[in-house]
Design an enzyme around this catalytic site. Structure first.
Site, PDB file in Angstrom:
ATOM      1  N   HIS A  75      64.357  31.253  89.267  1.00 44.12           N
ATOM      2  CA  HIS A  75      64.386  32.621  88.719  1.00 44.12           C
ATOM      3  C   HIS A  75      64.493  33.667  89.831  1.00 44.12           C
ATOM      4  O   HIS A  75      63.933  34.761  89.724  1.00 44.12           O
ATOM      5  CB  HIS A  75      63.147  32.907  87.867  1.00 44.12           C
ATOM      6  CG  HIS A  75      63.013  32.029  86.662  1.00 44.12           C
ATOM      7  ND1 HIS A  75      63.494  32.373  85.416  1.00 44.12           N
ATOM      8  CD2 HIS A  75      62.462  30.797  86.505  1.00 44.12           C
ATOM      9  CE1 HIS A  75      63.230  31.403  84.546  1.00 44.12           C
ATOM     10  NE2 HIS A  75      62.607  30.427  85.190  1.00 44.12           N
ATOM     11  N   ASN A 148      61.504  32.152  78.165  1.00 44.97           N
ATOM     12  CA  ASN A 148      62.937  32.034  78.422  1.00 44.97           C
ATOM     13  C   ASN A 148      63.727  32.525  77.210  1.00 44.97           C
ATOM     14  O   ASN A 148      63.145  32.814  76.170  1.00 44.97           O
ATOM     15  CB  ASN A 148      63.306  30.571  78.684  1.00 44.97           C
ATOM     16  CG  ASN A 148      62.952  30.124  80.099  1.00 44.97           C
ATOM     17  OD1 ASN A 148      62.815  30.945  81.010  1.00 44.97           O
ATOM     18  ND2 ASN A 148      62.805  28.827  80.279  1.00 44.97           N
ATOM     19  N   HIS A 339      52.494  35.110  85.544  1.00 46.71           N
ATOM     20  CA  HIS A 339      51.688  33.890  85.506  1.00 46.71           C
ATOM     21  C   HIS A 339      51.276  33.614  84.055  1.00 46.71           C
ATOM     22  O   HIS A 339      50.611  34.457  83.450  1.00 46.71           O
ATOM     23  CB  HIS A 339      50.440  34.095  86.369  1.00 46.71           C
ATOM     24  CG  HIS A 339      49.664  32.842  86.633  1.00 46.71           C
ATOM     25  ND1 HIS A 339      49.686  31.759  85.787  1.00 46.71           N
ATOM     26  CD2 HIS A 339      48.842  32.503  87.648  1.00 46.71           C
ATOM     27  CE1 HIS A 339      48.911  30.810  86.278  1.00 46.71           C
ATOM     28  NE2 HIS A 339      48.392  31.231  87.409  1.00 46.71           N
ATOM     29  N   TYR A 362      51.996  28.942  89.303  1.00 43.10           N
ATOM     30  CA  TYR A 362      52.384  30.347  89.486  1.00 43.10           C
ATOM     31  C   TYR A 362      51.539  31.077  90.527  1.00 43.10           C
ATOM     32  O   TYR A 362      52.064  31.890  91.279  1.00 43.10           O
ATOM     33  CB  TYR A 362      52.388  31.086  88.138  1.00 43.10           C
ATOM     34  CG  TYR A 362      53.564  30.653  87.273  1.00 43.10           C
ATOM     35  CD1 TYR A 362      53.592  29.384  86.693  1.00 43.10           C
ATOM     36  CD2 TYR A 362      54.653  31.475  87.067  1.00 43.10           C
ATOM     37  CE1 TYR A 362      54.664  28.957  85.930  1.00 43.10           C
ATOM     38  CE2 TYR A 362      55.733  31.069  86.294  1.00 43.10           C
ATOM     39  CZ  TYR A 362      55.730  29.809  85.730  1.00 43.10           C
ATOM     40  OH  TYR A 362      56.806  29.389  84.983  1.00 43.10           O
TER      41      TYR A 362
HETATM   42 FE1  HDD Z   1      58.495  28.776  85.437  1.00 42.36          FE
HETATM   43  C1  HDD Z   1      59.076  31.407  87.477  1.00 42.36           C
HETATM   44  C2  HDD Z   1      59.667  30.553  82.758  1.00 42.36           C
HETATM   45  C3  HDD Z   1      58.218  25.976  83.457  1.00 42.36           C
HETATM   46  C4  HDD Z   1      57.034  27.134  87.959  1.00 42.36           C
HETATM   47  N1  HDD Z   1      59.244  30.619  85.181  1.00 42.36           N
HETATM   48  C5  HDD Z   1      59.402  31.568  86.133  1.00 42.36           C
HETATM   49  C6  HDD Z   1      59.944  32.755  85.559  1.00 42.36           C
HETATM   50  C7  HDD Z   1      60.114  32.516  84.234  1.00 42.36           C
HETATM   51  C8  HDD Z   1      59.664  31.170  83.991  1.00 42.36           C
HETATM   52  C9  HDD Z   1      60.659  33.479  83.214  1.00 42.36           C
HETATM   53  C10 HDD Z   1      60.302  34.019  86.335  1.00 42.36           C
HETATM   54  C11 HDD Z   1      59.207  35.034  86.280  1.00 42.36           C
HETATM   55  C12 HDD Z   1      59.655  36.286  87.008  1.00 42.36           C
HETATM   56  O1  HDD Z   1      60.541  36.963  86.476  1.00 42.36           O
HETATM   57  O2  HDD Z   1      59.134  36.522  88.092  1.00 42.36           O
HETATM   58  N2  HDD Z   1      58.929  28.330  83.522  1.00 42.36           N
HETATM   59  C13 HDD Z   1      59.314  29.234  82.565  1.00 42.36           C
HETATM   60  C14 HDD Z   1      59.299  28.587  81.272  1.00 42.36           C
HETATM   61  C15 HDD Z   1      58.902  27.302  81.472  1.00 42.36           C
HETATM   62  C16 HDD Z   1      58.658  27.145  82.882  1.00 42.36           C
HETATM   63  C17 HDD Z   1      59.647  29.261  79.972  1.00 42.36           C
HETATM   64  C18 HDD Z   1      58.688  26.206  80.483  1.00 42.36           C
HETATM   65  C19 HDD Z   1      58.396  26.395  79.245  1.00 42.36           C
HETATM   66  N3  HDD Z   1      57.788  26.895  85.675  1.00 42.36           N
HETATM   67  C20 HDD Z   1      57.735  25.909  84.727  1.00 42.36           C
HETATM   68  C21 HDD Z   1      57.042  24.756  85.266  1.00 42.36           C
HETATM   69  C22 HDD Z   1      56.683  25.086  86.542  1.00 42.36           C
HETATM   70  C23 HDD Z   1      57.170  26.423  86.776  1.00 42.36           C
HETATM   71  C24 HDD Z   1      56.763  23.469  84.514  1.00 42.36           C
HETATM   72  C25 HDD Z   1      55.949  24.278  87.577  1.00 42.36           C
HETATM   73  C26 HDD Z   1      55.141  23.313  87.345  1.00 42.36           C
HETATM   74  N4  HDD Z   1      58.199  29.172  87.390  1.00 42.36           N
HETATM   75  C27 HDD Z   1      57.519  28.360  88.231  1.00 42.36           C
HETATM   76  C28 HDD Z   1      57.290  28.987  89.585  1.00 42.36           C
HETATM   77  C29 HDD Z   1      57.938  30.387  89.418  1.00 42.36           C
HETATM   78  C30 HDD Z   1      58.470  30.333  88.008  1.00 42.36           C
HETATM   79  C31 HDD Z   1      57.741  28.166  90.740  1.00 42.36           C
HETATM   80  C32 HDD Z   1      58.957  30.801  90.462  1.00 42.36           C
HETATM   81  C33 HDD Z   1      58.642  32.209  90.806  1.00 42.36           C
HETATM   82  C34 HDD Z   1      57.387  32.494  90.152  1.00 42.36           C
HETATM   83  O3  HDD Z   1      56.957  31.388  89.469  1.00 42.36           O
HETATM   84  O4  HDD Z   1      56.777  33.532  90.193  1.00 42.36           O
HETATM   85  O5  HDD Z   1      55.935  29.081  89.845  1.00 42.36           O
END
Ligand code: HDD
Length: 709
Positions: A75, A148, A339, A362
């Protein structure tokens, strides 16, 4: 242009206090010293070497060298906006969360949309899932709904998230392709993970190439809990429904937009807000009583499944309006930290293993991205409710905590800050009874991977199904290893054999006689095969209209951008009439001509040219009007770029209005579909009246035209 300042969310005063205006102010160093010369470094003589002493140069360069922070691992590319959420229907029977119980209450929000796979500088129009993350600045603390634009996810357990992301990101040996899933590693992974097939169908559908961020649905994805004053819990799925309806572009168009304007979505959101066309979404909930937890033919804890709207209707409870652009991209859109664990009383988690893993990830990622446990102090992340606890110090700490006590319990500070009682808003986790073995496994109730993938495919119109097939053909044709293409076709046979066959035909793979047992490297090594064989429960014909974009078509005219191509001298009446009609319907007419400046209509009225044939392109508009008049008509087609405009508009099934001599126009156009059999304008779905054009615009696209191509 409406004034986007003074919106209700100005309550976020903290953020405003941190903004800085430079009018009539001298430049200073970071220490506040006024700078006299910002052009030249300090030298030993006019042509001599620069001096180490130059603290002003060193400060400037040092700051510059450190201006980037790590981009989000997923993202990374995002666009954000401020707004407000207003509740119109109370959910007090189900939750004590005040944002969902106090009707009429306006809660400030910050929303960030994103693509998933691409880097920060990648294109907006990649075929990809879109992030839809909303931070509610509630009086009870920040609540983040981090979802999403698709209601399901690729994997069931957070354990597989790094693998999924490694597979879709550019391949590690050569760092290509950027922001694209059409490559070997992604499809290798998907072909070995049948649980990902449902989401893959969504990702291959038009949902993955939205016309605008303003025209996407949003989903909380997981099943969450609402908890009321009596501490009774109800399962909930969150939905955002855009007032402008859901609309997408075509894949060929998406690829071309990526070249012509890779910031297409970012600018579209920004401009809409600047022009006062504030995007709006209704928040909806699907509520499932606790006792119905096991009534479905899938597990509510499985994030690869959705709850069909035909089974549990979505109830709309409030509206989010995005009404203010960020003052500074980095400070707000880049530094915002979402988060799923930012909760408020009245909302709680379920044991969805994907969600549970996210609850760790997060905070961890913000520590690496924003560099300090004090990221909550960055203005965009601050809670309206003042933060009071005994957390202290750390990099870049802003808060100055006064007094001698930084522990609890204490007498020195009269026990403050004290723990809040539940009745006073103290958060209390839902007391779910848990009774089980400590075990590393996947529940058997998660094992049907095909029924909902098929439900999704069955629910699409023929046009949408064809787009999915086209997308699979495109993506898999980019896979260089034949066995991966074969594995994928085998997987697709479990969803729809005919669809699998159409894909197989163009990617050089033979359709297997009978789909073989799905390969599933994702399953635990000793999971029993017998159970795997009995996984598909769904009747082959089940469908749900809510899953189709075309079946739910609405509001395709408002805020749409129409190109009016004229070389001048067009009839004044013709233009004014169209302009008024389109304005009244909420669309925007943009005059496109051969050079910037002004042109005159046949009554001598001057009008400003918005864009020129050489700086814009048909893919950046929702429809095309070719003016009539002496300098226009069929002569327009002698301009090479106009012809390209017409062909693109035609091929992308967009509304087109020809105001000149229609018959000659068709001849001149030389469309391949007209070569054999001469067709009329209406057979080509081209309009010749303003009203006809408006009606075409309201359909978004003439999908019937695709059959002619
Ligand atoms: Fe995630 C970012 C949505 C599963 C780990 N995720 C992130 C963002 C969105 C989502 C919208 C961007 C937020 C922003 O605009 O800053 N993610 C989802 C959805 C998931 C999902 C809808 C499943 C239903 N994500 C998911 C899993 C993991 C992560 C299973 C890790 C175990 N996601 C992250 C992250 C991010 C992230 C690495 C990257 C940047 C951030 O968090 O702030 O922690």
């Amino acid at each position: 242009m409406k004034d986007s300042k003074n919106q209700p969310n100005q309550k976020l005063g903290d953020l405003e206090k941190n903004t800085l205006k430079n009018e009539n102010k001298a430049m200073t160093t970071d220490q506040g010293l006024k700078i006299n010369d910002d052009q030249n470094s300090l030298k030993a003589g006019e042509r001599g070497p620069s001096l180490l002493e130059d603290f002003i140069l060193r400060e400037k360069i040092t700051h510059f060298d450190h201006e980037r922070i790590p981009e989000r691992i997923v993202h990374a590319r995002g666009s954000g906006a401020h707004g407000v959420f207003k509740l119109h229907t109370s959910l007090s029977k189900y939750t004590k969360a005040k944002i969902f119980t106090e009707v009429g209450k306006e809660t400030p929000v910050f929303t960030r949309f994103s693509t998933v796979a691409g880097s920060k500088g990648s294109t907006d129009l990649a075929r990809d899932v879109r992030g839809f993350a909303v931070k509610f600045y509630t009086d009870e603390g920040n609540y983040d709904l981090v979802g999403n634009n698709m209601p399901v996810f690729f994997i069931q357990d957070a354990m597989k998230f790094p693998d999924l992301v490694h597979a879709v990101k550019p391949e590690p040996h050569n760092e290509v392709p950027q922001a694209a899933s059409a490559h070997d590693t992604f499809w290798d992974f998907i072909s070995l993970m049948p649980e990902s097939l449902h989401m893959t169908m969504w990702a291959m559908s038009d949902r993955a190439i939205p016309r605008s961020l303003r025209m996407m649905e949003g989903f909380g994805v997981h099943t969450f809990r609402l908890v009321n004053e009596e501490n009774e819990s109800t399962f909930v799925k969150f939905h955002w429904k855009p007032k402008l309806g859901v609309h997408s572009v075509l894949w060929d168009e998406a690829q071309k937009i990526s070249g012509k304007d890779s910031d297409f979505h970012k600018k579209d959101l920004w401009n809409a807000i600047e022009e006062g066309d504030f995007p709006e979404w209704d928040l909806g909930v699907q509520l499932i009583p606790e006792e119905d937890e096991h009534k479905f033919d899938f597990d509510l804890l499985d994030a690869t499944k959705l709850v069909p709207e035909s089974e549990v209707p979505v109830q709309l409870v409030g509206t989010m309006t995005l009404n203010r652009n960020p003052a500074n991209f980095f400070a707000e859109t880049e530094q915002v930290a979402f988060h799923p664990g930012h909760l408020i009383p009245g909302i709680d988690f379920t044991n969805d293993p994907l969600l549970q893993g996210r609850l760790f990830s997060y905070t961890d990622t913000q520590l690496s991205r924003l560099g300090s446990p004090n990221f909550h102090e960055i203005p965009i992340n601050r809670s309206i409710n003042p933060v009071r606890n005994n957390q202290r110090d750390g990099h870049m700490r802003q808060q100055i905590n006064e007094g001698a006590s930084s522990y609890h319990p204490n007498t020195i500070a009269d026990g403050c800050p004290f723990q809040a009682m539940m009745k006073d808003g103290g958060f209390h986790s839902h007391e779910e009874r848990i009774d089980g073995n400590k075990i590393r496994t996947r529940s058997r109730s998660f094992m049907d991977h095909f029924s909902q993938a098929r439900l999704f495919f069955n629910s699409q119109t023929k046009t949408e199904q064809q787009h999915i097939i086209n997308a699979l053909q495109f993506e898999l044709s980019k896979v260089t290893r034949p066995h991966i293409r074969e594995n994928m076709v085998n997987q697709l046979t479990h969803i729809d054999r005919k669809m699998a066959q159409e894909v197989a035909e163009v990617i050089g793979v033979d359709l297997p006689e009978k789909g073989t047992e799905p390969v599933n490297e994702g399953k635990p090594a000793d999971a029993d095969q017998e159970h795997y064989a009995s996984i598909v429960k769904d009747p082959k014909t089940r469908s749900d209209d809510a899953l189709s974009i075309i079946k739910n078509l609405k509001n395709a005219v408002k805020t749409r951008k129409i190109a009016y191509i004229s070389m001048g001298n067009h009839p004044a009446e013709e233009f004014n009439d169209l302009d008024q009609k389109l304005k009244a319907a909420g669309a925007k007419l943009k005059v496109v001509s051969s050079k910037l400046g002004k042109i005159k209509d046949d009554a001598g009225n001057e009008m400003e040219i918005s864009e020129t044939l050489f700086n814009t392109d048909a893919v950046l508009y929702d429809g095309l009007i070719l003016a009539s008049g002496k300098m226009n008509g069929t002569e327009l087609l002698s301009h090479g770029k106009v012809k390209a405009f017409v062909m693109e508009t035609f091929n992308h099934c967009k509304p087109m209005l020809v105001l000149s001599d229609a018959d000659t126009f068709i001849e001149e156009l030389g469309l391949p579909c007209c070569k054999k059999k001469r067709k009329t304008l209406s057979e080509l779905f081209i309009d010749n009246t303003g009203d006809g054009f408006l009606s075409s615009l309201s359909k978004h696209r003439h999908w019937e035209r695709e059959k002619l191509l």
